[in-house]
Scaffold this active site. Sequence first.
Site, PDB file in Angstrom:
ATOM      1  N   GLY A  10       0.815  -1.210   0.000  1.00 12.94           N
ATOM      2  CA  GLY A  10       0.000   0.000   0.000  1.00 12.94           C
ATOM      3  C   GLY A  10       0.849   1.262   0.000  1.00 12.94           C
ATOM      4  N   TYR A  11       0.160   2.381   0.147  1.00 14.63           N
ATOM      5  CA  TYR A  11       0.791   3.717   0.036  1.00 14.63           C
ATOM      6  C   TYR A  11       1.872   3.914   1.119  1.00 14.63           C
ATOM      7  CZ  TYR A  11       0.722   8.909   0.149  1.00 14.63           C
ATOM      8  OH  TYR A  11       1.029  10.246   0.147  1.00 14.63           O
ATOM      9  N   ASP A  31       0.538  -8.641   2.310  1.00 17.73           N
ATOM     10  CA  ASP A  31      -0.569  -7.819   1.803  1.00 17.73           C
ATOM     11  C   ASP A  31      -1.528  -8.759   1.069  1.00 17.73           C
ATOM     12  OD1 ASP A  31      -0.531  -4.455   1.140  1.00 17.73           O
ATOM     13  OD2 ASP A  31      -2.086  -5.697   0.219  1.00 17.73           O
ATOM     14  N   SER A 124      -4.209   7.077  13.596  1.00 15.96           N
ATOM     15  CA  SER A 124      -4.640   8.221  12.806  1.00 15.96           C
ATOM     16  C   SER A 124      -5.116   9.335  13.733  1.00 15.96           C
ATOM     17  CB  SER A 124      -5.798   7.744  11.923  1.00 15.96           C
ATOM     18  OG  SER A 124      -6.633   8.811  11.571  1.00 15.96           O
ATOM     19  N   TYR A 148     -14.315   4.402  11.384  1.00 15.11           N
ATOM     20  CA  TYR A 148     -12.875   4.286  11.118  1.00 15.11           C
ATOM     21  C   TYR A 148     -12.069   4.706  12.351  1.00 15.11           C
ATOM     22  CZ  TYR A 148      -8.261   5.502   9.266  1.00 15.11           C
ATOM     23  OH  TYR A 148      -6.908   5.608   9.076  1.00 15.11           O
ATOM     24  N   LYS A 152      -9.492   2.519  15.112  1.00 13.34           N
ATOM     25  CA  LYS A 152      -8.116   2.878  15.503  1.00 13.34           C
ATOM     26  C   LYS A 152      -8.033   3.027  17.024  1.00 13.34           C
ATOM     27  CE  LYS A 152      -6.288   3.009  11.403  1.00 13.34           C
ATOM     28  NZ  LYS A 152      -5.320   1.998  11.001  1.00 13.34           N
ATOM     29  N   ASN A 178      -2.160  14.058   8.042  1.00 14.03           N
ATOM     30  CA  ASN A 178      -2.651  13.839   6.670  1.00 14.03           C
ATOM     31  C   ASN A 178      -1.494  13.560   5.725  1.00 14.03           C
ATOM     32  OD1 ASN A 178      -4.699  15.660   8.142  1.00 14.03           O
ATOM     33  ND2 ASN A 178      -5.850  14.807   6.443  1.00 14.03           N
ATOM     34  N   ASN A 197     -11.300   9.587  -2.661  1.00 17.03           N
ATOM     35  CA  ASN A 197     -11.906  10.042  -1.412  1.00 17.03           C
ATOM     36  C   ASN A 197     -11.063  11.134  -0.767  1.00 17.03           C
ATOM     37  OD1 ASN A 197     -14.227   8.205  -0.775  1.00 17.03           O
ATOM     38  ND2 ASN A 197     -12.644   6.706  -1.226  1.00 17.03           N
ATOM     39  N   ASN A 198      -9.769  11.145  -1.084  1.00 13.23           N
ATOM     40  CA  ASN A 198      -8.854  12.071  -0.395  1.00 13.23           C
ATOM     41  C   ASN A 198      -8.525  13.272  -1.271  1.00 13.23           C
ATOM     42  OD1 ASN A 198      -8.857  10.394   1.733  1.00 13.23           O
ATOM     43  ND2 ASN A 198      -6.796   9.548   1.392  1.00 13.23           N
ATOM     44  N   LEU A 199      -8.182  14.364  -0.583  1.00  8.15           N
ATOM     45  CA  LEU A 199      -7.962  15.648  -1.257  1.00  8.15           C
ATOM     46  C   LEU A 199      -6.881  15.609  -2.342  1.00  8.15           C
ATOM     47  CD1 LEU A 199      -8.030  19.142  -0.158  1.00  8.15           C
ATOM     48  CD2 LEU A 199      -5.718  18.292  -0.142  1.00  8.15           C
ATOM     49  N   ASP A 294     -17.460  17.468   9.222  1.00 11.06           N
ATOM     50  CA  ASP A 294     -16.079  17.887   8.958  1.00 11.06           C
ATOM     51  C   ASP A 294     -15.575  18.776  10.101  1.00 11.06           C
ATOM     52  OD1 ASP A 294     -15.431  16.607   6.638  1.00 11.06           O
ATOM     53  OD2 ASP A 294     -15.890  18.301   5.316  1.00 11.06           O
TER      54      ASP A 294
HETATM   55  N1  LIG Z   1      -3.245   7.439   4.077  1.00 11.44           N
HETATM   56  C1  LIG Z   1      -3.780   8.132   5.064  1.00 11.44           C
HETATM   57  O1  LIG Z   1      -4.281   9.246   4.873  1.00 11.44           O
HETATM   58  C2  LIG Z   1      -3.747   7.580   6.467  1.00 11.44           C
HETATM   59  C3  LIG Z   1      -3.918   8.450   7.563  1.00 11.44           C
HETATM   60  C4  LIG Z   1      -3.883   7.931   8.850  1.00 11.44           C
HETATM   61  C5  LIG Z   1      -3.724   6.565   9.041  1.00 11.44           C
HETATM   62  N2  LIG Z   1      -3.591   5.747   7.970  1.00 11.44           N
HETATM   63  C6  LIG Z   1      -3.448   4.307   8.197  1.00 11.44           C
HETATM   64  O2  LIG Z   1      -2.254   3.845   7.602  1.00 11.44           O
HETATM   65  C7  LIG Z   1      -2.402   2.504   7.160  1.00 11.44           C
HETATM   66  C8  LIG Z   1      -1.935   2.411   5.733  1.00 11.44           C
HETATM   67  O3  LIG Z   1      -2.674   3.335   4.957  1.00 11.44           O
HETATM   68  P1  LIG Z   1      -2.380   3.541   3.420  1.00 11.44           P
HETATM   69  O4  LIG Z   1      -2.689   4.949   3.115  1.00 11.44           O
HETATM   70  O5  LIG Z   1      -1.057   2.989   3.065  1.00 11.44           O
HETATM   71  O6  LIG Z   1      -3.551   2.644   2.796  1.00 11.44           O
HETATM   72  P2  LIG Z   1      -3.463   1.577   1.609  1.00 11.44           P
HETATM   73  O7  LIG Z   1      -4.861   1.158   1.330  1.00 11.44           O
HETATM   74  O8  LIG Z   1      -2.648   2.095   0.497  1.00 11.44           O
HETATM   75  O9  LIG Z   1      -2.661   0.376   2.289  1.00 11.44           O
HETATM   76  C9  LIG Z   1      -3.267  -0.570   3.131  1.00 11.44           C
HETATM   77  C10 LIG Z   1      -2.846  -1.936   2.628  1.00 11.44           C
HETATM   78  O10 LIG Z   1      -3.421  -2.942   3.467  1.00 11.44           O
HETATM   79  C11 LIG Z   1      -3.777  -4.029   2.621  1.00 11.44           C
HETATM   80  N3  LIG Z   1      -4.811  -4.814   3.298  1.00 11.44           N
HETATM   81  C12 LIG Z   1      -6.078  -4.443   3.586  1.00 11.44           C
HETATM   82  N4  LIG Z   1      -6.729  -5.461   4.169  1.00 11.44           N
HETATM   83  C13 LIG Z   1      -5.854  -6.493   4.272  1.00 11.44           C
HETATM   84  C14 LIG Z   1      -5.943  -7.819   4.775  1.00 11.44           C
HETATM   85  N5  LIG Z   1      -7.087  -8.299   5.278  1.00 11.44           N
HETATM   86  N6  LIG Z   1      -4.841  -8.618   4.723  1.00 11.44           N
HETATM   87  C15 LIG Z   1      -3.679  -8.134   4.191  1.00 11.44           C
HETATM   88  N7  LIG Z   1      -3.548  -6.892   3.690  1.00 11.44           N
HETATM   89  C16 LIG Z   1      -4.624  -6.080   3.733  1.00 11.44           C
HETATM   90  C17 LIG Z   1      -4.270  -3.388   1.336  1.00 11.44           C
HETATM   91  O11 LIG Z   1      -4.206  -4.236   0.220  1.00 11.44           O
HETATM   92  C18 LIG Z   1      -3.311  -2.201   1.205  1.00 11.44           C
HETATM   93  O12 LIG Z   1      -2.181  -2.517   0.390  1.00 11.44           O
HETATM   94  C19 LIG Z   1      -3.877   2.152   7.349  1.00 11.44           C
HETATM   95  O13 LIG Z   1      -3.997   1.385   8.535  1.00 11.44           O
HETATM   96  C20 LIG Z   1      -4.540   3.498   7.512  1.00 11.44           C
HETATM   97  O14 LIG Z   1      -5.686   3.419   8.324  1.00 11.44           O
HETATM   98  C21 LIG Z   1      -3.584   6.213   6.693  1.00 11.44           C
END
Ligand SMILES: NC(=O)c1ccc[n+]([C@@H]2O[C@H](COP(=O)([O-])OP(=O)(O)OC[C@H]3O[C@@H](n4cnc5c(N)ncnc54)[C@H](O)[C@@H]3O)[C@@H](O)[C@H]2O)c1
Length: 338
Positions: A10-11, A31, A124, A148, A152, A178, A197-199, A294
């Site tokens: 993921g990101y 993943d 978060s 959500y 957390k 963010n 969904n995000n800005l 918001d």
């Molecule tokens: N990006 C944001 O704005 C943000 C802000 C605060 C917190 N977070 C937290 O950071 C974490 C990562 O966020 P991100 O932005 O990289 O999101 P993302 O969706 O890019 O990455 C999450 C990854 O988890 C994997 N995943 C989901 N369910 C799974 C499962 N059951 N088994 C294995 N893998 C699974 C998805 O395939 C994905 O690659 C999340 O927990 C999110 O809540 C993100």
Amino acid sequence: MRVLVTGAAGYIGSHTAVELLHAGHHVTGVDDFSEGRRGIDADIARITGQPIEIHDLDLRDASAVNVLLATGHFDAIVHLAGRKFVGESVREPLLYFDRNIGTTVPILQAAQTFGVQQIVFSSSCTVYGNPTHLPITEHSPLVPTTPYGFTKRAIEQLLADLCVSQPELSIMSLRYFNPIGAHESGLLGEEVGGIPNNLMPFLMKVATGELPEFTVFGDDYDTPDGTCIRDYVHVVDIARGHVRALEALETRSGFSALNLGTGVGRSVLEIIGACRAATSHDIPYQVHPRRDGDAVEVYADPQRAAEEIGWKAERTLEEMCADHWRFTVASSRRGSMS
Ligand SMILES: NC(=O)c1ccc[n+]([C@@H]2O[C@H](COP(=O)([O-])OP(=O)(O)OC[C@H]3O[C@@H](n4cnc5c(N)ncnc54)[C@H](O)[C@@H]3O)[C@@H](O)[C@H]2O)c1
């Protein structure tokens, strides 16, 4: 250290894997690719010069998680897997309890069985809900307002309770504000299909012309330009926070939570202006009425992260927008070639 990164495709997980590899740790990913991108392991290896294996596994499958931990001999787990969209969680709370809490319980059970004592958890700023005082410190009330945020908050409580029952555990929850931006190589970033969904992904799609205009929800708030204010922080800074956290966990025990933000609030119109400058595109927008729920202003006091793990956000807003744009252009080029 031998580190297992969940959500590594993921990101934030992919950037975290890169920074852990740069810091000399051995990294294994896991993943289920429900959101993550297949083939990202090759890009991580291209950036770091080191191979990484990302196991294709659903973390809700407790027996598969057990096998992974039985064979991996991990020293630490960085747990990022889950879903992250506030609005979606209001529409589908079950999905969020299943994907966020449902992925966490099996990994914690396996960690207990196989003696993994150091854990970093991806939390978060939504755990704070709508803040009454700014900047938000770690002592600010935890009153999430969405499913959500509740997931957390619930996981943090579970982690704190675990540390009471097992004093040898060392767990840190990182409350990201963010995250935006992308890796400077243009290889890693936030992959978003359809309407984001995000800005930031939304603004980028308007800049490329894929979407006609951006929507600003409310310009009559009590802020300098009337739009909402958030604390945007570069994803590489966030990723480096995990490296700092893991290193700090080696010499401490118990549960702690830290804010990862810049400490500076930016309005929606400021971000649009910064994206216009970074992309050299107009980015038209329309103002719509305020959205229910918001928060007006959300920004961190990041002092505790500086004191406890020596972390400080280093990248500027200009870098965040330029890096995000580089990734957007590179990834649409890759998409049109494939
Ligand atoms: N990006 C944001 O704005 C943000 C802000 C605060 C917190 N977070 C937290 O950071 C974490 C990562 O966020 P991100 O932005 O990289 O999101 P993302 O969706 O890019 O990455 C999450 C990854 O988890 C994997 N995943 C989901 N369910 C799974 C499962 N059951 N088994 C294995 N893998 C699974 C998805 O395939 C994905 O690659 C999340 O927990 C999110 O809540 C993100």
